[in-house]
Write an enzyme that holds these catalytic residues in place. Structure first.
Site: not given
Length: 294
Positions: A104, A198, A200
């Site tokens: 991001c 994303h 993660e």
């Protein structure tokens, strides 16, 4: 034992706000995910945007095995002290030759630090699920996307995007909303792999982000009411707790590429698995002779 550096892209106020809503700052989320993927790793978290942050020169950053750049509400096209400090840090990461990864705003910082352009998305934001991400010809053979399907969905929430990649960058994946969804950047002796989405994050964290930005999502035309946003967040929460529930997969229009934690983390896992190769490529690039001497 690998030693990773996680760089928070949030300001101190933003870190505290995220802790109140999601339980962790973006950097703490990254560290938690990395500890699950590499339990033996030593992880240091820093906050380059802070005015009292330790300044890391390239030689100090070279002592780490990898640097990870988190997401953030910061707009990297703003000429603010926080953004300038972030960009200075990212340029030092490139100069250090240490392999780096970002998601991001992490991708956007790397792009801007290397000379590319970031902008506010001209049409709308991308919130909750980035749909039908598809690799480019270069992306199909790139190790960042190894094991990915021909098209996939991923957790995402952003109102800014990369407009133009810098020189010596390779576009790896796109979708209909955001042209630059994944890229490799080679700059000043360093190599960065990044994505606009994303890998993660847990789905529950995406649900929290939707609730926090509900009014922006309605204003962007993605939902009719904040109640609609809450309903989507509730579905993501439920899928977080029960990723094999077929009714939720159907309601959200996703498959296990999105619902399964290991599948969502594909790019992050691939980066970790290829660290030695990236580092060797970095060093070879940095040591290559000047073919056009003055």
């Amino acid at each position: 034992m690998p030693h990773f550096l996680v760089a928070e892209s949030e300001t101190a106020d933003e870190r505290e706000a995220r802790r109140r809503h999601a339980g962790k700052s973006s950097g703490e989320t990254y560290a938690s995910t990395l500890r699950q993927l590499r339990p033996d790793a030593e992880i240091t978290i820093v906050a380059p945007a802070d005015d009292d942050a330790q300044v890391y020169e390239a030689n100090a950053l070279g002592l780490f095995d990898a640097v990870f750049i988190t997401g953030s509400p910061l707009h990297v096209y703003d000429d603010s002290p926080e953004v300038r400090r972030q960009l200075t840090f990212m340029r030092s990461v490139f100069a250090s030759g240490t392999p780096s990864f970002g998601s991001c705003a992490g991708l956007q910082l790397a792009v801007a630090a290397a000379g590319g352009k970031v902008r506010k998305m001209p049409q709308r934001m991308e919130a909750g699920i980035a749909r039908r991400i598809t690799p480019t010809d270069a992306g199909r053979d790139h190790p960042l996307l190894a094991g990915r399907a021909a098209s996939w969905d991923a957790p995402a929430i952003h109102g800014d995007e990369v407009e133009t990649l810098p020189a010596n960058a390779t576009l790896l994946a796109s979708n209909a909303v955001t042209t630059i969804q994944a890229a490799e950047i080679r700059h000043d002796g360093g190599i960065f792999w990044g994505v606009q989405y994303h890998p993660e994050l847990a789905l529950g964290e995406i649900a929290v982000a939707l609730r926090r930005q509900a009014e922006d999502i309605v204003e962007a035309g993605l939902a009719e009411t904040t109640g609609d946003v809450e309903h989507r967040a509730d579905q993501l929460d439920a899928l977080h707790h029960d990723p094999d529930r077929c009714s939720l997969l159907w309601a959200l229009g996703v498959d296990r590429e999105f619902a399964g934690e290991a599948r969502r983390r594909t790019e992050l896992t691939n980066f970790l698995d290829h660290l030695a190769d990236i580092d060797a490529s970095d060093r070879a690039h940095a040591a290559s002779p000047d073919l056009c001497p003055a």
